[in-house]
Design an enzyme around this catalytic site. Structure first.
Site, PDB file in Angstrom:
ATOM      1  N   GLY A 371       0.705  -1.953   0.349  1.00 16.44           N
ATOM      2  CA  GLY A 371      -0.202   0.139   0.211  1.00 16.44           C
ATOM      3  C   GLY A 371       0.991   1.245   0.212  1.00 16.44           C
ATOM      4  N   PRO A 372       0.308   2.573  -0.533  1.00 13.37           N
ATOM      5  CA  PRO A 372       0.838   3.723  -0.129  1.00 13.37           C
ATOM      6  C   PRO A 372       1.652   3.824   1.053  1.00 13.37           C
ATOM      7  CG  PRO A 372      -2.028   3.969  -1.074  1.00 13.37           C
ATOM      8  CD  PRO A 372      -1.080   2.571  -0.769  1.00 13.37           C
ATOM      9  N   GLY A 374       2.491   5.687   4.684  1.00  7.25           N
ATOM     10  CA  GLY A 374       1.723   5.870   5.467  1.00  7.25           C
ATOM     11  C   GLY A 374       0.512   5.373   6.198  1.00  7.25           C
ATOM     12  N   VAL A 375       0.185   4.476   5.537  1.00  8.38           N
ATOM     13  CA  VAL A 375      -1.124   3.905   5.281  1.00  8.38           C
ATOM     14  C   VAL A 375      -0.885   2.892   6.760  1.00  8.38           C
ATOM     15  CG1 VAL A 375      -1.570   3.753   3.628  1.00  8.38           C
ATOM     16  CG2 VAL A 375      -0.901   1.947   4.251  1.00  8.38           C
ATOM     17  N   GLY A 376       0.293   2.576   7.660  1.00  7.20           N
ATOM     18  CA  GLY A 376      -0.346   1.789   8.818  1.00  7.20           C
ATOM     19  C   GLY A 376       0.330   0.461   8.788  1.00  7.20           C
ATOM     20  N   THR A 378       4.158  -0.808   8.453  1.00  8.81           N
ATOM     21  CA  THR A 378       5.363  -0.842   9.093  1.00  8.81           C
ATOM     22  C   THR A 378       4.158  -0.918  10.919  1.00  8.81           C
ATOM     23  OG1 THR A 378       6.743   1.018   8.319  1.00  8.81           O
ATOM     24  CG2 THR A 378       7.179  -0.098  10.328  1.00  8.81           C
ATOM     25  N   SER A 692      -4.863   3.879 -19.043  1.00 11.33           N
ATOM     26  CA  SER A 692      -6.444   4.408 -18.083  1.00 11.33           C
ATOM     27  C   SER A 692      -6.892   5.612 -18.847  1.00 11.33           C
ATOM     28  CB  SER A 692      -6.146   4.267 -16.727  1.00 11.33           C
ATOM     29  OG  SER A 692      -4.978   5.394 -15.720  1.00 11.33           O
ATOM     30  N   LYS A 735      -7.777   5.971  -6.664  1.00  9.57           N
ATOM     31  CA  LYS A 735      -8.466   6.947  -7.953  1.00  9.57           C
ATOM     32  C   LYS A 735      -8.670   7.716  -7.223  1.00  9.57           C
ATOM     33  CE  LYS A 735      -6.497   5.043 -12.133  1.00  9.57           C
ATOM     34  NZ  LYS A 735      -6.776   4.183 -13.097  1.00  9.57           N
TER      35      LYS A 735
HETATM   36  N1  LIG Z   1      -5.308   2.778  10.506  1.00  9.17           N
HETATM   37  C1  LIG Z   1      -4.874   3.874  11.725  1.00  9.17           C
HETATM   38  N2  LIG Z   1      -4.622   4.360  12.231  1.00  9.17           N
HETATM   39  C2  LIG Z   1      -4.162   4.414  13.731  1.00  9.17           C
HETATM   40  N3  LIG Z   1      -2.665   4.755  12.863  1.00  9.17           N
HETATM   41  C3  LIG Z   1      -2.987   5.134  11.849  1.00  9.17           C
HETATM   42  C4  LIG Z   1      -3.034   3.921  10.923  1.00  9.17           C
HETATM   43  N4  LIG Z   1      -2.819   4.393   9.816  1.00  9.17           N
HETATM   44  C5  LIG Z   1      -1.542   4.347  10.155  1.00  9.17           C
HETATM   45  N5  LIG Z   1      -1.752   5.250  11.385  1.00  9.17           N
HETATM   46  C6  LIG Z   1      -0.321   5.958  12.071  1.00  9.17           C
HETATM   47  O1  LIG Z   1       0.203   6.439  10.359  1.00  9.17           O
HETATM   48  C7  LIG Z   1       1.834   6.272  11.278  1.00  9.17           C
HETATM   49  C8  LIG Z   1       2.127   6.113   9.576  1.00  9.17           C
HETATM   50  O2  LIG Z   1       2.296   4.620   9.402  1.00  9.17           O
HETATM   51  P1  LIG Z   1       3.776   3.489   8.738  1.00  9.17           P
HETATM   52  O3  LIG Z   1       4.907   4.433   9.250  1.00  9.17           O
HETATM   53  O4  LIG Z   1       2.836   2.330   9.640  1.00  9.17           O
HETATM   54  O5  LIG Z   1       3.405   3.677   7.773  1.00  9.17           O
HETATM   55  P2  LIG Z   1       3.926   2.569   6.356  1.00  9.17           P
HETATM   56  O6  LIG Z   1       2.673   1.853   5.939  1.00  9.17           O
HETATM   57  O7  LIG Z   1       5.182   1.853   7.110  1.00  9.17           O
HETATM   58  O8  LIG Z   1       4.489   3.801   5.534  1.00  9.17           O
HETATM   59  P3  LIG Z   1       5.428   3.502   4.386  1.00  9.17           P
HETATM   60  O9  LIG Z   1       5.514   2.929   2.997  1.00  9.17           O
HETATM   61  O10 LIG Z   1       5.988   4.911   4.264  1.00  9.17           O
HETATM   62  O11 LIG Z   1       6.798   2.552   5.331  1.00  9.17           O
HETATM   63  C9  LIG Z   1       1.805   5.669  12.126  1.00  9.17           C
HETATM   64  O12 LIG Z   1       2.563   6.444  12.967  1.00  9.17           O
HETATM   65  C10 LIG Z   1       0.385   4.924  12.608  1.00  9.17           C
HETATM   66  O13 LIG Z   1       0.616   4.492  13.261  1.00  9.17           O
HETATM   67 MG   LIG Z   2       6.671   1.514   6.894  1.00  7.80          MG
END
Ligand SMILES: Nc1ncnc2c1ncn2[C@@H]1O[C@H](COP(=O)(O)OP(=O)(O)OP(=O)(O)O)[C@@H](O)[C@H]1O
Ligand SMILES: [Mg+2]
Length: 805
Positions: A371-372, A374-376, A378, A692, A735
């Protein structure tokens, strides 16, 4: 030492030679363990009281005495019976008194004599002497003997260190046979008995023969000796020297009360290794290296290398494991506590854990979060580790181009180290941690080897039980490790790796979801991190929405969290400076005050004001994005130019779009032949591809030729065919989210994508209008503004396109 010049004894005395007349009787100086030969210069140490008296007495008279070897060196004051019968007359040339009362004398030997009975024994022996001259017959035999003796002796000199080189010259120049025999006999270190026998042999030829036998034997002994010497020498030179130095060092350290640091070190390493239950082959390797270490001096370069290696062995969690908590309710609680919503993802994770629970020994498949940013991804990994009670380590595969980064360098490299996997294991401190391998899609490869295949070996449950790091060179069982990987896209993940993973997709968040995540997780966290209290600051929903819309443009929430953090810091500072006594409410206007000018604006409105520009939607690894497609025409020869770093597929769809528009636009015949058309997709630095954008290009071109602008609230996505069909696309959810972020409220999409609506969150469906199209005409009808009254074009009118007013 005081030298006493004896009366009348000048230096010349030394070479004076034998005295003119030989007295009838002479005092006897017994010699212990030595024999003097005639006509030689002999230094003697005199210690016995009777001998000292003897020397003193003769110095007072003619200085003459007779030197006779004792038969038994053990006897202290030999009597007449213990002395040999032959001796040599001598004249004391020098005398030296040593402070301890003894004397050193230098005696010039004269002729050989035979003792012919004793006259007195006290105070010292006094004997009658008769000269015993040599018997010599000149001839070739004698000459041959002389040469033989000279030659053999010169060879011995080379091998025997105690014989000075000067003797060689003396012997070579001496052609008096008896003198030669005496010189050599006196210089050799042979038994006293043998020497005495040589002295007593009056026949010169016999004496020389006997001497040459002795020399031959000595030569052989010397040769063997030097052979042994040279063998031993090289050994000695190196190891003996080292050994001696090390022993000395040890002695010094012991003296100082210090333990040998080298030994202490080895002992300590051994203790550390003994405390771990090592696999058998590792134990053997460790023992081997320990015994090598013991033998090496600390200063040796290799010493440090082996020590570091052993420290690595000792630092790895060979037998340390944590116990898994497979309680699913607990896991659910942890996931909920850390993450808002993403129910589908959580369900998949719980199913995965349930399988582990039922089949604990199953070498489970590997989870992959895609996924993109910052979507959580890690942070989900963190939560899973927390739920299971496993240690967590993050390994970045991004930018890894070299196999050695994963698997380490062989120890023969300078500065070699284990690879990331082994390093992470050490940091984890247990043999069954959870490893999160981030950015699997950004792994490179070049001439230094393919990191993907090394990664495959790490992840493959069939192979990873015997994972072998180049540096460690012993296998480490990775099958107990739980792997979770993350990637922004699967496109660049090598196929074999992809096949081994269970992929879980995470899309971006809607504005509403971001608001919820911010309220429940990000705001409380940032308030706490910045040292504030809930009583000091509160974010209103309008404030948060403002941050989401005007200060961030992302699929995830990473920047959102950062901006919230920035706002908290500003408030914290004001609170600290005493500016705010009461609670600060972060509302939309306050956001502008704290964070400055908005960073993003809704561009679509401005950009599409002019005919010829259409808003498209694209999928990228960082989530969806809007893109603007611009078309313009100028007098020319019917050429199509496409710019903006477009891939081949995108260029072809520009061509297809143009062909369709040529066939359907209501234009004078020959208009297209007289004009060149240029299609440009801005943000030229970003490569773009895919089919697309087809309907967006057709819309931009039709907007241009019909002089009708595209609606500013509308964006579109869909593939176009030459016959004007609209074909389905992927990534509708991303999108749609991108459209929302860009402030767009209407999305035109292929009718065949209608079922994807199910993936789109409820509230987004509510806020966003979807127009489903299966033909380009429908797209144009929905996208283009009605023609303005008195449109400025004469030549360009809509014809075939059924554009509704
Ligand atoms: N559904 C969610 N609920 C609560 N906090 C979230 C959620 N999704 C993301 N976060 C918070 O957003 C921040 C960024 O998430 P994370 O570092 O896991 O992104 P990532 O998907 O690993 O990104 P990257 O691809 O850049 O590594 C974290 O602090 C995380 O706790
Ligand atoms: Mg990450």
């Amino acid at each position: 030492m005081i030298e006493i010049a004896t009366p009348g004894a000048g230096p010349d005395d030394v070479t004076m030679g034998a005295p003119p007349g030989l007295p009838e009787r002479l005092p006897v100086l017994p010699l212990r363990d030595t024999v003097t030969f005639p006509e030689t210069l002999t230094p003697l140490a005199v210690g016995q009281e009777r001998s000292i008296r003897l020397v003193n007495d003769v110095l007072g008279s003619d200085r003459m005495l007779v030197m006779v070897a004792s038969r038994d060196p053990e006897v202290d004051s030999p009597g007449p019976e213990q002395l040999h019968a032959y001796g040599v007359v001598g004249t004391v040339a020098r005398m030296l008194k040593v402070p301890d009362g003894t004397l050193r004398i230098l005696v010039q030997a004269g002729p050989r004599v035979r003792l012919d009975g004793f006259e007195a024994e006290r105070p010292y022996l006094l004997a009658r002497v008769v000269e015993a001259p040599d018997v010599m017959r000149e001839g070739p035999e004698l000459t041959a003997l002389v040469r033989n003796v000279q030659e053999t002796f010169s060879r011995i000199i080379e091998d025997v260190p105690y014989l000075p080189e000067e003797l060689l010259m003396a012997v070579g120049n001496l052609d008096d046979p008896p003198a030669l025999a005496h010189l050599i006999a006196g210089a050799l270190r042979i038994k006293t008995e043998e020497k005495q026998a040589l002295l007593e042999e009056l026949d010169v030829a016999k004496r020389l023969r006997r001497l040459s036998e002795i020399l031959a034997r000595e030569l052989e002994v010397a040769a063997i000796g030097s052979r042994i010497q040279s063998q031993v020498q090289s050994e000695l030179d190196r190891s003996q020297r080292d050994y001696v130095l090390r022993q000395q060092l040890k002695a010094i350290q012991e003296e100082l009360g210090e333990r040998d640091p080298g030994e202490a070190e080895v002992a300590e390493l051994r203790e550390q290794l003994d405390a771990i239950r090592l696999p058998e082959d590792v134990r053997r390797q460790a023992d081997r290296e320990l015994s090598r270490l013991e033998k090496l001096p600390q200063a040796a370069a290799e010493h440090g290398v082996i020590r570091t290696y052993l420290e690595w062995l000792a630092s790895l969690p060979w037998d340390t494991t944590t116990e898994d908590n497979l309680d699913l309710t607990h896991a659910r609680e942890v996931l909920d506590a850390d993450h808002y919503d993403i129910e589908k993802v959580k369900d998949r994770i719980l199913e995965f854990l349930a399988v582990r629970r039922l089949k604990p020994d199953a070498r489970g498949s590997i989870l992959c979060f895609v996924g993109p940013p910052g979507v959580g991804k890690t942070s989900l990994g963190h939560s899973i580790a927390r739920a299971l009670g496993r240690n967590f380590e993050r390994i970045s595969a991004g930018g890894v181009r070299d196999e050695a980064e994963i698997r380490g360098h062989r120890r023969t490299y300078i500065g070699a180290m284990p690879g990331t996997i082994i390093r992470a294991l050490r940091d984890a401190g247990s043999a069954n941690p959870l490893f999160m391998i981030d950015e699997l899609d950004k792994m490179g490869s070049d001439y230094r080897g393919d990191p993907a295949s090394a990664m495959l070996e790490v992840l493959d449950p069939e192979q990873n039980a015997t994972f072998r790091d180049h540096y460690l060179d012993v296998p480490f069982d990775l099958s107990r490790v739980m792997f979770i990987t993350t990637a922004n896209t699967l496109d660049t993940v090598p196929g074999p790796l992809r096949d081994r993973m269970e992929v879980i997709q995470l899309a971006g968040y809607t504005e509403e979801e971001k608001l919820q995540i911010a309220r429940r997780y990000l705001v409380p966290r940032q308030i706490e991190r910045n040292g504030l209290k809930k009583s000091q600051i509160a974010f209103s929903d309008t404030g948060l929405k403002e941050i989401i819309a005007a200060y961030t443009r992302e699929a995830g929430v990473r920047n959102l969290e950062r901006e919230i953090g920035a706002a908290c810091r500003k408030v914290a500072r004001r609170v600290a400076e005493g500016e705010h006594a009461r609670k600060v409410g972060v509302t939309a206007p306050r956001v502008r005050e704290l964070l400055g000018r908005p960073r993003f604006q809704f561009e679509a409105r401005r950009r599409t004001r002019q005919p010829g520009v259409a808003t498209g939607l694209a999928w990228t690894p960082v989530g969806g994005d809007v893109l603007f497609i611009e078309a313009s025409a100028m007098p020319g020869k019917g050429k199509l130019t496409v710019t903006g770093q477009l891939g081949d597929v995108m260029k072809e769809s520009a061509q297809a779009a143009l062909s369709w528009v040529r066939g359907h636009a209501d234009l004078d015949d020959g208009w297209f032949a007289d004009h060149d058309v240029h299609v440009h997709v801005p943000a030229g630095a970003v490569p773009k591809d895919g089919p697309s954008a087809g309907i967006t290009m057709a819309t931009a071109l039709m907007s241009l030729v019909s002089d009708r602008p595209v609606r500013d609230d509308t964006a579109m996505t869909g593939e176009i065919t030459l016959t004007g069909q609209v074909l389905p696309i992927g990534g509708l959810k991303e999108k749609a989210l991108a459209a929302q972020r860009a402030g767009i409220s209407r999305v035109i999409a292929p009718r065949r994508n209608e079922p994807d609506l199910e993936d789109i969150p409820e509230h987004l469906r509510r806020d966003m209008e979807f127009v489903w199209a299966s033909e380009v005409e429908e797209v144009l009808a929905a996208a283009l503004e009605p023609p303005a009254d008195g449109a400025r074009n004469g030549a360009v009118r809509a014809r075939g396109a059924r554009v509704p007013r």
